[in-house]
Design a protein around this motif. Sequence first.
Motif, mmCIF file in Angstrom:
data_model
loop_
_atom_site.group_PDB
_atom_site.id
_atom_site.type_symbol
_atom_site.label_atom_id
_atom_site.label_comp_id
_atom_site.label_asym_id
_atom_site.label_seq_id
_atom_site.Cartn_x
_atom_site.Cartn_y
_atom_site.Cartn_z
ATOM 1 N N UNK A 89 0.828 -1.207 0.000
ATOM 2 C CA UNK A 89 0.000 0.000 0.000
ATOM 3 C C UNK A 89 0.861 1.255 0.000
ATOM 4 N N UNK A 90 1.920 1.260 0.782
ATOM 5 C CA UNK A 90 2.798 2.428 0.832
ATOM 6 C C UNK A 90 3.485 2.629 -0.514
ATOM 7 N N UNK A 91 3.940 1.550 -1.130
ATOM 8 C CA UNK A 91 4.580 1.660 -2.439
ATOM 9 C C UNK A 91 3.591 2.153 -3.494
ATOM 10 N N UNK A 92 2.372 1.654 -3.477
ATOM 11 C CA UNK A 92 1.354 2.113 -4.430
ATOM 12 C C UNK A 92 1.058 3.594 -4.226
ATOM 13 N N UNK A 93 0.955 4.004 -2.974
ATOM 14 C CA UNK A 93 0.678 5.398 -2.655
ATOM 15 C C UNK A 93 1.802 6.318 -3.150
ATOM 16 N N UNK A 94 3.046 5.965 -2.850
ATOM 17 C CA UNK A 94 4.159 6.831 -3.253
ATOM 18 C C UNK A 94 4.305 6.858 -4.769
ATOM 19 N N UNK A 95 4.004 5.759 -5.424
ATOM 20 C CA UNK A 95 4.072 5.721 -6.877
ATOM 21 C C UNK A 95 3.025 6.648 -7.492
ATOM 22 N N UNK A 96 1.791 6.587 -6.984
ATOM 23 C CA UNK A 96 0.717 7.454 -7.492
ATOM 24 C C UNK A 96 0.979 8.924 -7.211
ATOM 25 N N UNK A 97 1.639 9.223 -6.106
ATOM 26 C CA UNK A 97 1.873 10.620 -5.739
ATOM 27 C C UNK A 97 3.140 11.171 -6.389
ATOM 28 N N UNK A 98 3.862 10.338 -7.133
ATOM 29 C CA UNK A 98 5.053 10.798 -7.840
ATOM 30 C C UNK A 98 6.253 11.036 -6.947
ATOM 31 N N UNK A 99 6.327 10.332 -5.830
ATOM 32 C CA UNK A 99 7.419 10.530 -4.879
ATOM 33 C C UNK A 99 8.422 9.386 -4.851
ATOM 34 N N UNK A 100 8.489 8.592 -5.895
ATOM 35 C CA UNK A 100 9.448 7.501 -5.920
ATOM 36 C C UNK A 100 9.038 6.390 -4.970
ATOM 37 N N UNK A 101 9.948 5.466 -4.761
ATOM 38 C CA UNK A 101 9.662 4.329 -3.904
ATOM 39 C C UNK A 101 10.115 4.590 -2.477
ATOM 40 N N UNK A 102 9.424 4.002 -1.503
ATOM 41 C CA UNK A 102 9.892 4.094 -0.122
ATOM 42 C C UNK A 102 11.219 3.345 0.010
ATOM 43 N N UNK A 103 12.105 3.862 0.836
ATOM 44 C CA UNK A 103 13.411 3.232 1.049
ATOM 45 C C UNK A 103 13.465 2.740 2.494
ATOM 46 N N UNK A 104 13.677 1.435 2.657
ATOM 47 C CA UNK A 104 13.690 0.808 3.977
ATOM 48 C C UNK A 104 15.117 0.573 4.441
ATOM 49 N N UNK A 105 15.317 0.747 5.748
ATOM 50 C CA UNK A 105 16.568 0.356 6.392
ATOM 51 C C UNK A 105 16.171 -0.429 7.631
ATOM 52 N N UNK A 106 16.619 -1.659 7.700
ATOM 53 C CA UNK A 106 16.266 -2.525 8.821
ATOM 54 C C UNK A 106 17.544 -2.981 9.500
ATOM 55 N N UNK A 107 17.575 -2.816 10.819
ATOM 56 C CA UNK A 107 18.757 -3.223 11.579
ATOM 57 C C UNK A 107 18.360 -4.240 12.637
ATOM 58 N N UNK A 108 19.307 -5.093 13.001
ATOM 59 C CA UNK A 108 19.105 -6.066 14.063
ATOM 60 C C UNK A 108 19.699 -5.492 15.339
ATOM 61 N N UNK A 109 18.849 -5.183 16.309
ATOM 62 C CA UNK A 109 19.301 -4.647 17.583
ATOM 63 C C UNK A 109 19.532 -5.752 18.614
ATOM 64 N N UNK A 110 19.278 -6.983 18.199
ATOM 65 C CA UNK A 110 19.454 -8.112 19.105
ATOM 66 C C UNK A 110 20.687 -8.912 18.738
ATOM 67 N N UNK A 111 20.687 -10.150 19.134
ATOM 68 C CA UNK A 111 21.771 -11.074 18.822
ATOM 69 C C UNK A 111 21.430 -11.839 17.559
ATOM 70 N N UNK A 112 22.437 -12.452 16.949
ATOM 71 C CA UNK A 112 22.193 -13.181 15.713
ATOM 72 C C UNK A 112 21.187 -14.307 15.918
ATOM 73 N N UNK A 113 21.265 -14.989 17.045
ATOM 74 C CA UNK A 113 20.351 -16.108 17.284
ATOM 75 C C UNK A 113 19.042 -15.672 17.954
ATOM 76 N N UNK A 114 18.957 -14.421 18.403
ATOM 77 C CA UNK A 114 17.720 -13.856 18.961
ATOM 78 C C UNK A 114 17.571 -12.446 18.381
#
Length: 115
Positions: A38-63
């Motif tokens: 929905x966010x990608x469709x919205x930004x595409x229709x509004x002419x603002x390009x694609x949303x850019x995500x940054x995801x980080x792991x604040x935990x441990x590799x196994x948790x």
Amino acid sequence: MPLSSSGASSGSSSVPSLTAHVPFPSHTPGGHVMYKNRLQEFTSRSGNGFPVYQTINEGLQHIPKFRSTVRVAGIDYTSKSTFSQKKAAEQDVARLALEAILEKTREEGPSLVNE
């Protein structure tokens, strides 16, 4: 970049116009809302390009504890919670961004231009 209590920060003094109608979330056959789509469709229709995500792991590799940020039209939105799955963190931040955009649209009208 400091974030406001709403989870949004402005990356610049001028933000492109977001004039497209904020869509209602679609659901998958399992009933899950697809906020990223929905966010990608919205930004595409509004002419603002694609949303850019940054995801980080604040935990441990196994948790893992994933937290996501998405940039939409020069504004960053960061999820308040952490998630054990990256996809869940990105869906949550897309939901947060859509809700913030909808609220701002209600307050200021269809154009989200910072002055």
